[in-house]
Design a protein around this motif. Structure first.
Motif, mmCIF file in Angstrom:
data_model
loop_
_atom_site.group_PDB
_atom_site.id
_atom_site.type_symbol
_atom_site.label_atom_id
_atom_site.label_comp_id
_atom_site.label_asym_id
_atom_site.label_seq_id
_atom_site.Cartn_x
_atom_site.Cartn_y
_atom_site.Cartn_z
ATOM 1 N N ASP A 67 16.316 33.800 -16.204
ATOM 2 C CA ASP A 67 15.327 34.491 -15.788
ATOM 3 C C ASP A 67 15.828 36.211 -15.552
ATOM 4 N N THR A 68 15.722 36.613 -14.379
ATOM 5 C CA THR A 68 16.185 37.989 -14.218
ATOM 6 C C THR A 68 17.613 37.935 -13.740
ATOM 7 N N GLY A 69 18.366 36.633 -13.608
ATOM 8 C CA GLY A 69 19.553 36.367 -13.408
ATOM 9 C C GLY A 69 20.221 36.753 -14.753
ATOM 10 N N SER A 70 19.737 36.441 -15.981
ATOM 11 C CA SER A 70 20.250 36.908 -17.312
ATOM 12 C C SER A 70 20.382 38.440 -17.227
ATOM 13 N N GLY A 71 19.424 39.075 -16.468
ATOM 14 C CA GLY A 71 19.421 40.545 -16.572
ATOM 15 C C GLY A 71 20.532 41.239 -16.030
ATOM 16 N N ILE A 72 20.806 40.473 -14.627
ATOM 17 C CA ILE A 72 22.160 40.872 -13.768
ATOM 18 C C ILE A 72 23.350 40.620 -14.616
ATOM 19 N N VAL A 73 23.272 39.364 -15.166
ATOM 20 C CA VAL A 73 24.732 38.993 -15.963
ATOM 21 C C VAL A 73 24.656 40.094 -17.035
ATOM 22 N N ALA A 74 23.852 40.500 -17.980
ATOM 23 C CA ALA A 74 24.009 41.501 -18.970
ATOM 24 C C ALA A 74 24.434 42.654 -18.285
ATOM 25 N N GLN A 75 23.852 43.145 -17.309
ATOM 26 C CA GLN A 75 24.214 44.371 -16.605
ATOM 27 C C GLN A 75 25.739 44.337 -16.376
ATOM 28 N N LEU A 76 26.043 43.190 -15.861
ATOM 29 C CA LEU A 76 27.237 43.047 -15.423
ATOM 30 C C LEU A 76 28.519 43.334 -16.312
ATOM 31 N N ALA A 77 28.081 42.591 -17.483
ATOM 32 C CA ALA A 77 28.882 42.613 -18.791
ATOM 33 C C ALA A 77 28.914 44.027 -19.278
ATOM 34 N N ASN A 78 27.924 44.610 -19.077
ATOM 35 C CA ASN A 78 27.951 46.211 -19.856
ATOM 36 C C ASN A 78 28.547 47.101 -19.183
ATOM 37 N N THR A 79 28.424 46.882 -17.726
ATOM 38 C CA THR A 79 29.292 47.970 -16.900
ATOM 39 C C THR A 79 30.613 47.398 -16.528
ATOM 40 N N HIS A 80 31.048 46.039 -16.599
ATOM 41 C CA HIS A 80 32.329 45.779 -16.120
ATOM 42 C C HIS A 80 32.676 44.850 -17.214
ATOM 43 N N PRO A 81 32.867 45.327 -18.388
ATOM 44 C CA PRO A 81 33.427 44.423 -19.536
ATOM 45 C C PRO A 81 34.873 43.903 -19.246
ATOM 46 N N GLU A 82 35.597 44.753 -18.602
ATOM 47 C CA GLU A 82 36.781 44.223 -18.317
ATOM 48 C C GLU A 82 37.072 43.114 -17.438
ATOM 49 N N ARG A 83 36.018 42.916 -16.683
ATOM 50 C CA ARG A 83 35.996 41.862 -15.643
ATOM 51 C C ARG A 83 35.144 40.264 -16.209
ATOM 52 N N VAL A 84 34.317 40.825 -16.958
ATOM 53 C CA VAL A 84 33.412 39.744 -17.304
ATOM 54 C C VAL A 84 34.009 38.906 -18.609
ATOM 55 N N ILE A 85 34.821 37.892 -18.544
ATOM 56 C CA ILE A 85 35.580 37.234 -19.583
ATOM 57 C C ILE A 85 34.209 36.919 -20.826
ATOM 58 N N GLY A 86 33.015 36.250 -20.205
ATOM 59 C CA GLY A 86 32.045 36.060 -21.137
ATOM 60 C C GLY A 86 30.635 35.737 -20.233
ATOM 61 N N MET A 87 29.884 35.914 -21.159
ATOM 62 C CA MET A 87 28.501 35.746 -20.273
ATOM 63 C C MET A 87 27.712 34.564 -21.196
ATOM 64 N N HIS A 88 27.102 33.645 -20.378
ATOM 65 C CA HIS A 88 26.361 32.643 -20.893
ATOM 66 C C HIS A 88 24.866 32.707 -20.305
ATOM 67 N N LEU A 89 23.864 32.670 -21.160
ATOM 68 C CA LEU A 89 22.419 32.909 -20.804
ATOM 69 C C LEU A 89 21.768 31.415 -21.167
ATOM 70 N N ALA A 90 20.830 31.232 -20.500
ATOM 71 C CA ALA A 90 19.714 29.882 -20.751
ATOM 72 C C ALA A 90 18.454 30.474 -20.784
ATOM 73 N N CYS A 91 17.750 30.042 -21.760
ATOM 74 C CA CYS A 91 16.298 30.420 -21.757
ATOM 75 C C CYS A 91 15.651 29.405 -22.462
ATOM 76 N N GLU A 92 14.138 29.729 -22.480
ATOM 77 C CA GLU A 92 13.344 28.609 -23.410
ATOM 78 C C GLU A 92 12.402 29.497 -24.149
ATOM 79 N N GLN A 93 11.812 28.667 -25.257
ATOM 80 C CA GLN A 93 10.896 29.444 -26.311
ATOM 81 C C GLN A 93 9.803 30.293 -25.625
ATOM 82 N N ARG A 94 9.616 30.157 -24.379
ATOM 83 C CA ARG A 94 8.538 31.139 -23.842
ATOM 84 C C ARG A 94 9.096 32.443 -23.802
ATOM 85 N N LEU A 95 10.335 32.648 -24.055
ATOM 86 C CA LEU A 95 10.836 34.172 -24.115
ATOM 87 C C LEU A 95 10.207 34.762 -25.342
ATOM 88 N N LEU A 96 9.705 33.998 -26.390
ATOM 89 C CA LEU A 96 9.034 34.431 -27.518
ATOM 90 C C LEU A 96 7.858 35.621 -26.936
#
Length: 379
Positions: A175-204
């Motif tokens: 959910d919006t936690g995915s946006g927080i994770v992506a923002q973290l990865a974009n602004t702190h790529p030296e700290r985020v080893i990897g980002m894992h997101l979960a969603c369902e087909q309603r994202l479409l």
């Protein structure tokens, strides 16, 4: 930002007066006169049907044991800390494994740290688990100021991980936690080893609305997306209220426990297993514990402010980043990857027929294994 780095141990302790007040309010609920013919507890076409809502309210009032749930939640170590003058509640379950990887779990609305209660024990052998509550959610209240949106929250989370002694970490979000994770990865790529997101087909339903649609879709694919967008639009009433008028809906959510129950339980139907009522999709104790947390902390209103701030921040949605990425798609549909990963650049992509928007509650074993597989793949 680092205005108060103290980490204060915390335990949930809702007063008996607050518990009694909840039961009293539930007892005195003023129910609407139902539309003739609207007696099917499974008909969610106009929102949550009153027969089903009455069942949930009665269970919440008569059978649900808040004290037992409070004790169960307090089994997880918790703390409070202040970042940028905002109080943050954090669940921090350190692994006994000295080689464990720090793992940040980020939830959205209408979730809470309760969403991860079944996932944490499955990850304890390999991960130090950290779950902050976003500003205005749960015990990350009251809001210290306006302006707490995804970017500011991501910076606060980075600071929390620093205070816990984790220089580098994996981040997972829904959910919006995915946006927080992506923002973290974009602004702190030296700290985020990897980002894992979960969603369902309603994202479409958001493709072509928030997320760009691929240019090479077939006529059949365009038709399928149009249908899903129409379904999503019919479910967007709550979103428009929280995006633009959180004060208005917040008054009702703070004063009426049945109003708060309806506002959240309906989303567990709309976003959970499409073929089940909320109580079939997730455990009723999990659902009612989550709703109780919103009620006791009065965070129905303050969590809605997060949507307002995100909408008015001008920040575009970020789902990609220059770090290793993994996606777990529940209730999968082939168009999700066509739309969200058209170049097939995401190295770890898993699709499950089961589950929905709350995989940590609906399918915790599948989600835990996928997070584990993703981290193994990037090591």
């Amino acid at each position: 930002m680092n205005n108060d780095s103290q980490l204060t141990p915390f335990r949930i302790d809702i007063s008996q007066a607050a518990v009694d007040d909840l039961k009293d309010r539930l007892e005195r609920t003023r129910w609407a006169a139902t539309v003739p013919g609207r007696d099917d507890r499974t008909d969610f076409s106009r929102g949550i049907p009153q027969p089903y809502l009455r069942e949930l309210a009665e269970l919440w009032r008569d059978s649900f044991d808040w004290r037992a749930q409070e004790t169960a939640l307090n089994a997880f170590p918790q703390l409070l800390t202040t970042v940028d003058e905002q109080t943050f509640h954090v669940v921090h379950v350190a692994s006994s494994n000295p080689d464990a990887t720090p793992l940040l779990l980020c939830h959205g609305w209408p979730g809470s740290f309760v969403e991860y209660r079944r996932l944490m024990p499955l990850l304890a052998d390999e991960f130090h688990v950290v779950i902050p509550s976003p500003p205005g959610f749960g015990f990350s209240t009251p809001l210290s100021s306006a302006g707490w949106e995804i970017g500011r929250t991501a910076e606060a989370y980075a600071e929390i991980m620093t205070r816990l002694g984790y220089d580098r970490f994996v981040a997972h979000g829904t959910d919006t936690g995915s946006g927080i994770v992506a923002q973290l990865a974009n602004t702190h790529p030296e700290r985020v080893i990897g980002m894992h997101l979960a969603c369902e087909q309603r994202l479409l339903g958001l493709v072509g609305v928030i997320f760009p649609a691929p240019d090479d879709l077939s006529a059949q694919e365009e038709s399928e997306l149009a249908t899903m967008r129409a379904e999503a639009a019919s479910d967007r009433g709550y979103l428009e209220m929280q995006n633009h008028k959180p004060d208005t809906i917040g008054a009702a959510l703070t004063d009426s426990p049945v109003g708060q129950l309806a506002w959240i339980a309906e989303k567990f139907k709309a976003r959970g297993d499409r073929h089940a009522t909320p109580s079939d999709s997730v455990d009723l104790d999990d659902l009612l514990t989550n709703v109780s947390l919103y009620w006791f902390t009065r965070s129905g209103e303050s969590s809605a402010q997060f949507y307002y701030e995100a909408t008015h921040s001008g920040m575009p949605p970020a789902m990609g980043a220059a770090v290793a990425a993994g996606w777990a798609v529940f209730d999968a549909h082939p168009l999700v990857r066509r739309a969200m990963d058209p170049q097939r650049s995401i190295g770890h992509w898993t699709e499950f027929a089961e589950g929905g928007h709350f995989p940590a509650l609906e399918e915790p074993d599948l989600l835990a294994q996928d997070i584990r597989d993703f981290v193994h793949s990037i090591r």
